[in-house]
Design a protein around this motif. Structure first.
Motif, mmCIF file in Angstrom:
data_model
loop_
_atom_site.group_PDB
_atom_site.id
_atom_site.type_symbol
_atom_site.label_atom_id
_atom_site.label_comp_id
_atom_site.label_asym_id
_atom_site.label_seq_id
_atom_site.Cartn_x
_atom_site.Cartn_y
_atom_site.Cartn_z
ATOM 1 N N ALA A 149 1.094 -1.027 0.247
ATOM 2 C CA ALA A 149 0.034 -0.100 -0.063
ATOM 3 C C ALA A 149 0.883 1.106 0.077
ATOM 4 C CB ALA A 149 -0.948 -0.108 1.500
ATOM 5 N N SER A 150 0.333 1.875 -0.274
ATOM 6 C CA SER A 150 1.905 3.359 -1.073
ATOM 7 C C SER A 150 1.335 3.911 0.357
ATOM 8 C CB SER A 150 0.742 4.343 -2.155
ATOM 9 O OG SER A 150 1.668 5.261 -2.448
ATOM 10 N N GLY A 151 0.341 4.423 1.207
ATOM 11 C CA GLY A 151 0.596 5.476 2.240
ATOM 12 C C GLY A 151 0.917 4.607 3.919
ATOM 13 N N LEU A 152 0.402 5.542 4.808
ATOM 14 C CA LEU A 152 1.242 4.871 6.005
ATOM 15 C C LEU A 152 0.131 3.906 6.352
ATOM 16 C CD1 LEU A 152 1.922 7.950 7.431
ATOM 17 C CD2 LEU A 152 2.871 6.858 6.525
ATOM 18 N N CYS A 153 0.865 2.516 6.777
ATOM 19 C CA CYS A 153 -0.690 1.470 7.189
ATOM 20 C C CYS A 153 0.104 1.007 8.806
ATOM 21 C CB CYS A 153 -0.559 -0.029 6.220
ATOM 22 S SG CYS A 153 -1.247 0.916 4.900
ATOM 23 N N ALA A 154 0.981 1.401 9.397
ATOM 24 C CA ALA A 154 1.509 0.725 10.884
ATOM 25 C C ALA A 154 2.792 0.369 10.789
ATOM 26 C CB ALA A 154 0.966 0.711 11.456
#
Ligand code: AMP
Ligand code: GLY
Length: 435
Positions: A149-154
């Motif tokens: 996933a490109s965004g923040l995902c911990a």
């Protein structure tokens, strides 16, 4: 001077400890902090403000005459806390919102590296399931492939697909089931890099930089690097894998071009730059990921190994005087073992009573950093997936590992879980080098 630290993990507990030990610091505030920072006493105080409540944090910093703010976690950086504080004339350590895209957008990071010839895995970007599935089903595609996933995902938005079926399942989970919501509006599919991982952190004022000791994280939940990815289950430093020669290559091929590239593109990068590396069997480093902050759990080994004044270095970095700042490290090793709630990184229960044997606090060179803990009716209870990070220092890596595991035994709560092989890889590596 007065310091504000933003975040609530074991990393922020370690930041509080380093800040409170600085001779130039009067008061340390941490927002929101955790059960461990609440217990520190002395000049350290928890502030009941969420890490993403940017306006409230700025108001607090103004009212309490905060001289320097240190951002621990990534979400406030993505939301633009550095831009906000700077506009208000408040000094803060971290990158601007645009520069923090090195972490908050993997698409931005990959395109940046491609543009500036920084070594990283080959990749493709997708915006829907059908295009992503067509790519993984093409006969040209060689597995494993890494789907992100490109965004923040911990730290959890990465799938390593060993075959087409796993890749299609990952694409569908991201695009159709939307398990990470908008963080997976764009997906990067990249080639699998072989090698050994290490993390290097730089403190930079946008031009100059200083390096902390290289560390190695253990991202998988299970011994032997098996099972799901987590935020990180343990770390040690310095990582013997990163020889002087490799560190030199990392500086020349990655760190310098990254800082120069960001400045040239109009986003000068300031604060902590985290470079997650894969080092291949030829000793060539590749970037696996950038982060816009210090790592967790790596901070819990890297900061206790710092000999010179951490806050003085930070202050020098925001004042454009980083080149003159002392940046010395102890000639020791450190290991940290994360104790998590049973079930993490999937579903886990919170609110379990914690018992800590008093001996732990008398053990030399051992530090108990809290992460997901809180006080409920005067009792310390679990309040998150990663609950503690137990650090020990030793003259050798082996000594630090043994001490850390002795200390871990002093902490107990129902369904506590930890890996039992933190650092083992490095000991094997050292014995290979000696042979
Ligand atoms: P990231 O969040 O991008 O650091 O990815 C999490 C973990 O997935 C990394 O620490 C690696 O263990 C693994 N990983 C990510 N990208 C790659 C890659 N291109 N090749 C091999 N492993 C990878
Ligand atoms: N240790 C991995 C991270 O902080 O993202």
């Amino acid at each position: 001077m007065n310091i504000l630290i933003i975040g609530s993990g074991a990393r922020e507990h370690a930041l509080c400890l380093a800040a409170s030990q600085s001779e130039r610091v009067q008061l340390v505030f941490v927002a929101p902090g955790n059960g461990g920072t609440a217990l520190m006493g002395g000049n350290v105080h928890n502030v009941c403000l969420n890490a993403t409540a940017l306006d409230d944090l700025l108001a607090f910093a103004v009212e309490n005459v905060i001289d320097l703010t240190i951002v621990g976690s990534e979400q406030p950086l993505e939301l633009g806390i550095v831009d906000l504080f700077r506009r208000a004339g408040k000094k803060i350590v971290g990158p601007t919102m645009d520069a923090a895209r090195l972490e908050s957008s993997k698409v931005f990071a990959k395109e940046f590296m491609h543009r500036h010839h920084i070594p990283t895995a080959g990749y493709h970007v997708f915006r829907d399931a059908s295009a992503a599935n067509a790519y993984v089903e093409s006969t040209q595609t060689v597995f494993p492939q890494v789907i992100k996933a490109s965004g923040l995902c911990a730290g959890k938005g990465v799938f390593i697909a060993l075959d087409k079926e796993q890749a299609v399942n990952a694409n569908n989970a991201l695009f159709e089931e939307r398990i990470f919501g908008d963080a997976a509006n764009e997906v990067v599919i990249e080639d699998f890099l072989q090698g050994q991982e290490a993390s290097i952190f730089a403190l930079t004022d946008g031009i100059r930089y200083k390096l902390f000791l290289p560390a190695q994280d253990h991202k998988r939940i299970g011994n032997g690097d098996t099972g799901k990815n987590t935020g990180g289950m343990g770390a040690y430093a310095p990582a013997p894998l990163v020889t002087d020669e490799i560190r030199h290559k990392v500086e020349e091929k990655i760190i310098k071009p990254t800082l120069a590239g960001m400045a040239a593109d109009g986003y000068p990068y300031t604060g902590f730059l985290y470079v997650g590396l894969m080092i291949d069997d030829q000793g060539e480093p590749f970037v696996v990921e950038y982060n816009a902050r210090l790592g967790d759990p790596e901070t819990q080994v890297v900061l206790p190994l710092m000999k010179s004044d951490f806050v003085a270095a930070l202050q020098a970095s925001v004042d454009g005087k980083l080149a003159e700042a002392p940046f010395e490290m102890h000639q020791k090793s450190a290991t940290t073992v994360v104790i998590a709630s049973g079930g993490y990184p999937d579903h886990y229960e919170s609110g379990k009573a914690i018992t800590i044997a008093g001996e732990l606090f008398t053990m030399e060179d051992c530090l108990l950093f809290h992460a997901g803990t809180s006080y409920v009716d005067g009792r310390l209870t679990t309040a998150g997936g990663r609950v503690f990070s137990v650090t020990a220092l030793g003259k050798t890596l082996k000594e630090s590992i043994d001490k850390a595991y002795k200390a871990v035994e002093k902490v107990s709560f129902d369904r506590a879980y930890y890996r039992t092989d933190i650092g083992a890889k490095a000991l094997n590596f050292q014995s290979m080098v000696v042979l």
